[in-house]
Write an enzyme that holds these catalytic residues in place. Structure first.
Site, mmCIF file in Angstrom:
data_model
loop_
_atom_site.group_PDB
_atom_site.id
_atom_site.type_symbol
_atom_site.label_atom_id
_atom_site.label_comp_id
_atom_site.label_asym_id
_atom_site.label_seq_id
_atom_site.Cartn_x
_atom_site.Cartn_y
_atom_site.Cartn_z
ATOM 1 N N LYS A 1 11.655 178.640 -7.304
ATOM 2 C CA LYS A 1 12.192 177.292 -7.131
ATOM 3 C C LYS A 1 11.060 176.259 -7.111
ATOM 4 O O LYS A 1 9.882 176.620 -6.989
ATOM 5 C CB LYS A 1 13.016 177.252 -5.838
ATOM 6 C CG LYS A 1 14.236 178.197 -5.880
ATOM 7 C CD LYS A 1 15.031 178.135 -4.580
ATOM 8 C CE LYS A 1 16.269 179.009 -4.643
ATOM 9 N NZ LYS A 1 17.088 178.905 -3.403
ATOM 10 N N TYR B 1 24.908 177.164 -9.745
ATOM 11 C CA TYR B 1 25.403 177.283 -8.362
ATOM 12 C C TYR B 1 26.880 176.918 -8.240
ATOM 13 O O TYR B 1 27.333 176.499 -7.173
ATOM 14 C CB TYR B 1 24.560 176.390 -7.440
ATOM 15 C CG TYR B 1 23.206 176.990 -7.084
ATOM 16 C CD1 TYR B 1 23.107 178.230 -6.451
ATOM 17 C CD2 TYR B 1 22.027 176.300 -7.351
ATOM 18 C CE1 TYR B 1 21.878 178.772 -6.110
ATOM 19 C CE2 TYR B 1 20.784 176.842 -7.007
ATOM 20 C CZ TYR B 1 20.721 178.076 -6.387
ATOM 21 O OH TYR B 1 19.503 178.626 -6.038
ATOM 22 N N ASN C 1 13.682 177.621 0.309
ATOM 23 C CA ASN C 1 13.412 179.067 0.437
ATOM 24 C C ASN C 1 12.789 179.687 -0.813
ATOM 25 O O ASN C 1 12.866 180.886 -1.024
ATOM 26 C CB ASN C 1 14.661 179.810 0.924
ATOM 27 C CG ASN C 1 15.823 179.704 -0.034
ATOM 28 O OD1 ASN C 1 15.719 179.063 -1.079
ATOM 29 N ND2 ASN C 1 16.934 180.326 0.297
ATOM 30 N N HIS D 1 15.011 182.316 -6.056
ATOM 31 C CA HIS D 1 16.397 182.743 -6.279
ATOM 32 C C HIS D 1 16.401 184.154 -6.857
ATOM 33 O O HIS D 1 15.539 184.495 -7.669
ATOM 34 C CB HIS D 1 17.098 181.811 -7.279
ATOM 35 C CG HIS D 1 18.388 182.384 -7.784
ATOM 36 N ND1 HIS D 1 19.565 182.283 -7.084
ATOM 37 C CD2 HIS D 1 18.667 183.138 -8.882
ATOM 38 C CE1 HIS D 1 20.526 182.931 -7.747
ATOM 39 N NE2 HIS D 1 20.009 183.456 -8.846
ATOM 40 N N GLU E 1 24.070 184.866 -15.051
ATOM 41 C CA GLU E 1 22.913 183.972 -14.885
ATOM 42 C C GLU E 1 21.911 184.130 -16.039
ATOM 43 O O GLU E 1 21.366 183.145 -16.537
ATOM 44 C CB GLU E 1 22.245 184.243 -13.531
ATOM 45 C CG GLU E 1 23.136 183.803 -12.367
ATOM 46 C CD GLU E 1 22.629 184.253 -10.989
ATOM 47 O OE1 GLU E 1 21.560 184.902 -10.916
ATOM 48 O OE2 GLU E 1 23.310 183.952 -10.003
#
Ligand code: UDP
Ligand code: MG
Length: 158
Positions: free
Chosen positions: A20, A60, A123, A126, A137
């Site tokens: 990320k 998402y 965080n 992913h 994905e």
């Protein structure tokens, strides 16, 4: 030499992993790639990109009704990400174990989130949560010709 019987279906399991924007900004790209390489997984595709809001909203989409969804899309759009496909035996489950829990506070030391971050909304990485979602994905982030077909090393050694 006795070789273990590995089926191609299980060896060829794939997962989608993305570093990320905060992971990129904090210089953790090499560390994260290193962990997947050293575990024994095979890199199948990788690109460094600034993902569009449309792509991130779709990625998402299952979380669209959650209160954090707009902020999540904004966070993921705040800078470039490293999108990757990794392959190997049980890579979806193993990848999730390597990531740690969604909330870094619940993630054990030794996991990526346990070692490198503090809060859920930053965080750093992913990882697909099921084989089915991994396929969705991978198809969302990559075209078929971006998935590189090559021999990495003998599976029997890993
Ligand atoms: N997230 C958040 N607040 C929450 C739950 C999730 O900001 O209360 C973010 C967090 O970045 C997480 C992402 O939304 O990684 C996707 O949530 P999911 O439940 O799919 O967690 P993951 O699969 O990434 O562990
Ligand atoms: Mg998830």
């Amino acid at each position: 030499m006795v070789r273990p019987a590995l089926t191609m279906a299980s060896i060829a399991e794939r997962t989608f992993i993305a570093i990320k924007p905060d992971g990129v900004q904090r210089g953790l790209v090499g560390e994260i790639i290193k962990r997947f390489e050293q575990k024994g997984f095979k890199l199948v595709a990788m690109k460094f990109m600034h993902a569009s809001e449309d792509l991130l909203r779709e990625h998402y989409i299952d979380l669209k009704d959650r209160p954090f969804y707009p902020g999540l899309v904004e966070y993921m759009h705040s800078g470039p990400v490293v999108a990757m496909v990794w392959e190997g035996l049980n890579v979806v489950k193993a990848g999730r174990v390597m990531l740690g829990e969604t909330n870094p506070a619940d993630s054990k030391p030794g996991t990526i989130r346990g070692d490198f971050c503090i809060q859920m909304s930053r965080n750093i990485i992913h990882g697909s949560n099921s084989v089915e979602n991994a396929e969705i994905e991978i198809n969302l982030w990559f075209t078929p010709d971006e998935l590189v077909d090559y021999t990495c090393c003998e599976h029997e050694w890993i």
